[in-house]
Scaffold this active site. Sequence first.
Site, short mmCIF file in Angstrom:
data_model
loop_
_atom_site.label_atom_id
_atom_site.label_comp_id
_atom_site.label_asym_id
_atom_site.label_seq_id
_atom_site.Cartn_x
_atom_site.Cartn_y
_atom_site.Cartn_z
N SER A 9 -38.62 25.13 -11.79
CA SER A 9 -38.84 26.73 -12.27
C SER A 9 -39.33 27.46 -10.90
CB SER A 9 -40.54 26.40 -12.86
OG SER A 9 -41.05 27.52 -12.95
N HIS A 34 -34.79 27.24 -13.96
CA HIS A 34 -35.89 27.54 -15.27
C HIS A 34 -36.35 28.76 -14.87
CE1 HIS A 34 -38.38 26.50 -18.57
NE2 HIS A 34 -39.44 27.02 -17.88
N ASP A 36 -38.88 31.52 -15.74
CA ASP A 36 -40.24 32.17 -16.60
C ASP A 36 -40.32 33.54 -16.90
OD1 ASP A 36 -41.34 29.42 -17.27
OD2 ASP A 36 -41.38 29.05 -15.25
N MET A 38 -42.38 36.10 -18.55
CA MET A 38 -43.97 36.43 -19.28
C MET A 38 -44.08 37.99 -19.18
SD MET A 38 -45.95 33.77 -17.13
CE MET A 38 -45.61 32.00 -16.55
N HIS A 67 -36.84 30.92 -20.12
CA HIS A 67 -37.80 30.50 -21.12
C HIS A 67 -38.93 31.99 -21.17
CE1 HIS A 67 -41.97 28.28 -21.25
NE2 HIS A 67 -41.72 28.68 -22.47
N MET A 69 -41.89 33.89 -22.50
CA MET A 69 -43.07 33.66 -23.06
C MET A 69 -43.40 35.16 -23.22
SD MET A 69 -44.35 30.77 -20.36
CE MET A 69 -42.94 31.00 -19.17
N MET A 138 -44.19 22.46 -24.55
CA MET A 138 -45.22 22.71 -23.54
C MET A 138 -46.13 21.39 -23.15
SD MET A 138 -44.04 25.69 -22.38
CE MET A 138 -45.14 26.17 -21.12
N PHE A 144 -49.05 30.06 -16.65
CA PHE A 144 -49.34 29.90 -15.06
C PHE A 144 -48.48 28.50 -14.68
CE2 PHE A 144 -52.56 32.60 -16.62
CZ PHE A 144 -52.55 33.79 -15.84
N ASP A 172 -42.46 20.96 -20.09
CA ASP A 172 -42.65 22.03 -18.99
C ASP A 172 -44.18 22.14 -18.64
OD1 ASP A 172 -42.78 24.16 -17.42
OD2 ASP A 172 -41.72 25.64 -18.96
N GLY A 173 -44.46 21.92 -17.87
CA GLY A 173 -46.03 22.04 -17.34
C GLY A 173 -46.49 20.77 -16.61
N GLY A 174 -46.71 21.10 -15.28
CA GLY A 174 -47.54 19.80 -14.72
C GLY A 174 -46.62 18.51 -14.60
N GLY A 194 -42.26 23.03 -11.31
CA GLY A 194 -42.32 24.00 -10.49
C GLY A 194 -43.20 23.54 -9.18
N SER A 196 -44.44 20.68 -8.37
CA SER A 196 -44.30 19.32 -7.85
C SER A 196 -43.00 19.24 -7.05
CB SER A 196 -44.37 18.26 -8.97
OG SER A 196 -43.23 18.40 -9.69
C1 DX5 Z 1 -45.71 27.88 -17.47
C2 DX5 Z 1 -44.28 27.76 -17.24
C3 DX5 Z 1 -43.82 26.82 -16.45
C4 DX5 Z 1 -44.31 26.60 -15.00
C5 DX5 Z 1 -44.41 25.26 -14.71
O1 DX5 Z 1 -46.13 28.53 -18.03
O2 DX5 Z 1 -43.64 27.68 -18.23
O3 DX5 Z 1 -42.34 26.75 -16.25
O4 DX5 Z 1 -43.50 27.31 -13.80
O5 DX5 Z 1 -45.06 25.07 -13.23
P1 DX5 Z 1 -45.72 23.68 -12.97
O6 DX5 Z 1 -44.47 22.72 -12.83
O7 DX5 Z 1 -46.38 24.01 -11.58
O8 DX5 Z 1 -46.82 23.29 -13.72
ZN ZN Z 2 -41.44 27.48 -18.32
#
Ligand code: DX5
Ligand code: ZN
Length: 221
Positions: A9, A34, A36, A38, A67, A69, A138, A144, A172-174, A194, A196
């Site tokens: 990401s 990827h 993002d 927003m 992606h 959002m 998700m 974030f 996606d996420g963490g 992102g 990691s």
């Molecule tokens: C969050 C985004 C993710 C984000 C993931 O809303 O959709 O793509 O960048 O970041 P990490 O991997 O740090 O959770």
């Molecule tokens: Zn994303």
Amino acid sequence: MVTAKIAPSLLSGDFARLAEECERMLGLGADYLHMDVMDGHFVPNLTLGAPIIKSLRPHTKGFLDCHLMVSNPEQWVDDFASAGADLFCFHYEATEDPAALIEKIHAKGMKAGMAIKPKTPVDVVYKYAPTLDQVLVMTVEPGFGGQSFMSDCMDKVRELRSKFPELDIEVDGGLAPENIEVAAKAGANVIVAGSSIFKASSPESVISLFRKTIQDVQAAA
Ligand code: DX5
Ligand code: ZN
């Protein structure tokens, strides 16, 4: 069988050097980039839109996994298509008519993805899955980077995988080395990460660990 695809990401990259960051990630083994998007409305954060994708496009051949959002995703299909996005992933929660939107995305020559937030049940996806190129489950509340992976979302991935063996299922996420095995075992094959990846001392090792874990889990199944 679906193949492993690793999607760093760029939200965790240096936006001032976006093209270089994309090329760096592809050189380290990334399959997708990827992006993002927003809008400060669907989620409480503001990032980038079609003009940035358009500026980036001539500088990378990478697959731009966008992606969105955003509220009213329908509004941005034309702009993202002409900007050169490869995949347009909208949120189920943001549209009244997913079927029409999927059709519109395909008509513009992009692949179509649908994302669901952690509190959205997975069964909403079933009737659209046969027409989708990718489903994004998700694993944090969108908005974030840097949040913790919600392992309870893996039940949704598991259900989806059992119903759709050939579907690209993205998480996606963490995502991180500590939880990649759980995600791979549930059936995820497209891994967004992102923090990691970008914060690792060796992003290349993280990317290859993600891929190897998915391949090992598939081989053992
Ligand atoms: C969050 C985004 C993710 C984000 C993931 O809303 O959709 O793509 O960048 O970041 P990490 O991997 O740090 O959770
Ligand atoms: Zn994303």
